[in-house]
Design a protein around this motif. Structure first.
Motif, mmCIF file in Angstrom:
data_model
loop_
_atom_site.group_PDB
_atom_site.id
_atom_site.type_symbol
_atom_site.label_atom_id
_atom_site.label_comp_id
_atom_site.label_asym_id
_atom_site.label_seq_id
_atom_site.Cartn_x
_atom_site.Cartn_y
_atom_site.Cartn_z
ATOM 1 N N UNK A 183 -9.567 -11.109 6.677
ATOM 2 C CA UNK A 183 -8.783 -12.134 5.738
ATOM 3 C C UNK A 183 -9.550 -12.331 4.528
ATOM 4 N N UNK A 184 -8.909 -12.832 3.442
ATOM 5 C CA UNK A 184 -9.414 -13.081 2.112
ATOM 6 C C UNK A 184 -8.689 -14.338 1.486
ATOM 7 N N UNK A 185 -9.362 -14.873 0.422
ATOM 8 C CA UNK A 185 -8.888 -16.046 -0.290
ATOM 9 C C UNK A 185 -8.320 -15.677 -1.514
ATOM 10 N N UNK A 186 -7.701 -14.301 -1.876
ATOM 11 C CA UNK A 186 -7.397 -13.926 -3.140
ATOM 12 C C UNK A 186 -5.972 -14.154 -3.468
ATOM 13 N N UNK A 187 -5.257 -14.638 -2.449
ATOM 14 C CA UNK A 187 -3.804 -14.932 -2.807
ATOM 15 C C UNK A 187 -3.035 -13.505 -2.669
ATOM 16 N N UNK A 188 -1.362 -13.642 -2.207
ATOM 17 C CA UNK A 188 -0.678 -12.509 -1.910
ATOM 18 C C UNK A 188 -0.658 -11.582 -3.172
ATOM 19 N N UNK A 189 -0.271 -12.288 -4.503
ATOM 20 C CA UNK A 189 0.029 -11.489 -5.484
ATOM 21 C C UNK A 189 -1.304 -10.662 -6.033
ATOM 22 N N UNK A 190 -2.382 -11.210 -5.782
ATOM 23 C CA UNK A 190 -3.526 -10.512 -6.227
ATOM 24 C C UNK A 190 -3.721 -9.426 -5.369
ATOM 25 N N UNK A 191 -3.713 -9.498 -4.048
ATOM 26 C CA UNK A 191 -3.853 -8.597 -3.097
ATOM 27 C C UNK A 191 -2.976 -7.414 -3.094
ATOM 28 N N UNK A 192 -1.781 -7.555 -3.352
ATOM 29 C CA UNK A 192 -0.865 -6.540 -3.833
ATOM 30 C C UNK A 192 -1.036 -5.912 -4.987
ATOM 31 N N UNK A 193 -1.693 -6.492 -6.360
ATOM 32 C CA UNK A 193 -2.018 -5.935 -7.326
ATOM 33 C C UNK A 193 -3.296 -5.047 -7.245
ATOM 34 N N UNK A 194 -4.060 -5.615 -6.242
ATOM 35 C CA UNK A 194 -5.392 -4.851 -6.001
ATOM 36 C C UNK A 194 -5.207 -3.603 -5.285
ATOM 37 N N UNK A 195 -4.496 -3.463 -4.488
ATOM 38 C CA UNK A 195 -4.251 -2.126 -3.630
ATOM 39 C C UNK A 195 -3.182 -1.302 -4.577
ATOM 40 N N UNK A 196 -2.295 -1.466 -5.320
ATOM 41 C CA UNK A 196 -1.435 -0.772 -6.006
ATOM 42 C C UNK A 196 -2.333 -0.012 -7.124
ATOM 43 N N UNK A 197 -3.432 -0.899 -7.506
ATOM 44 C CA UNK A 197 -4.243 -0.553 -8.733
ATOM 45 C C UNK A 197 -5.218 0.612 -8.053
ATOM 46 N N UNK A 198 -5.918 0.215 -6.977
ATOM 47 C CA UNK A 198 -7.113 0.873 -6.328
ATOM 48 C C UNK A 198 -6.612 2.308 -5.585
#
Length: 267
Positions: A183-198
């Motif tokens: 788990x993390x506290x990044x929020x759903x939108x930030x998680x999606x952006x993170x994986x689509x970028x990384x």
């Protein structure tokens, strides 16, 4: 934290891991019965109740949760989920284990912790159209969170600030699978952006997801990537208003996935 609270955490973390892996992952091929029924004899290294009137099969050749070996089996029955759950809860309560239940007509988990030996037994139950699928399992040691900046493999990053990272995997004929949950506290939108970028920076290519949405899009997203013979499915679920996100990463490797032999961009 009291001893009872620690036991509760262990049981529900383990139950959540297995339940998420079987019911919230991608559409990968599941384990098949590849051994005779009598191979269940001696499959479990400690006592495990046998549900009456069913044919039970060993599941997988090599199962593990972190550094700990996991023994698992499965069967189907026409009995409803509540009847199956009641059977295991009664057996484990009679044995003096600490039992927790999270069950509904659609399915759920019954788990039992043996404080004298530190073993964890659980049964994952899922109601299908006319039958109930049941997955008993035995973990000989309690789960312990791990650390690191990668998830299933070195080229799969973990979202920064991840908590309670747990990894497990299995090997079956034709394919291998790995699962990471945290788990993390990044929020759903930030998680999606993170994986689509990384992930594309590490050679992964996003493809149309094979898994159906489990919740509305503002609460849950499923992303699927592939790289060579490997397929990566990420289930991202926002758990509360504070932006806590549960990340379930499932990686499968094998020719049966239908991807080309070479990774994207190679000739």
């Amino acid at each position: 934290m009291t001893k009872l609270a620690k036991v509760t955490v262990v049981v529900f973390i383990a139950a959540g891991i297995a339940f998420g892996g079987l019911m919230a992952g991608g559409q990968h091929q599941g384990a098949k019965a590849r051994r005779p029924v009598d191979r269940m004899r001696g499959h479990y290294p400690a006592p495990m109740p046998q549900y009456p009137g069913v044919k039970e099969f060993p599941m997988g050749d090599q199962l593990s949760v972190g550094p700990t070996r996991l023994k698992m089996s499965y069967f189907h029955t026409r009995d409803d989920t509540l009847r199956v759950a009641s059977f295991y809860a009664a057996q484990w309560n009679a044995a003096g284990y600490y039992v927790t239940e999270d069950i509904s007509p659609a399915g759920g988990v019954v788990a039992a912790y043996d404080p004298s030996k530190g073993t964890l037994r659980q049964v994952i139950i899922k109601r299908q159209v006319a039958t109930t699928a049941v997955y008993p399992s035995l973990l000989m040691e309690p789960l312990r969170p791990t650390t690191g900046t990668h998830a299933t493999s070195l080229d799969v990053p973990v979202y920064p600030g991840a908590e309670g990272v747990l990894r497990f995997g299995a090997r079956d004929p034709g394919h291998r699978s790995k699962v990471t949950l945290y788990t993390n506290y990044g929020g759903l939108v930030n998680n999606v952006d993170f994986f689509r970028n990384q992930l594309p920076q590490r050679g992964w290519r996003e493809v149309k997801s094979k898994a159906p949405l489990l919740l509305p899009a503002e609460y849950h997203q499923t992303l699927t990537f592939h790289k060579g013979k490997r397929e990566l499915t990420l289930n991202l679920t926002q758990m509360d208003k504070e932006g806590r996100v549960r990340v379930h990463v499932a990686e499968a490797t094998g020719l049966e996935l239908g991807y080309p032999d070479k990774a994207p961009g190679k000739r």
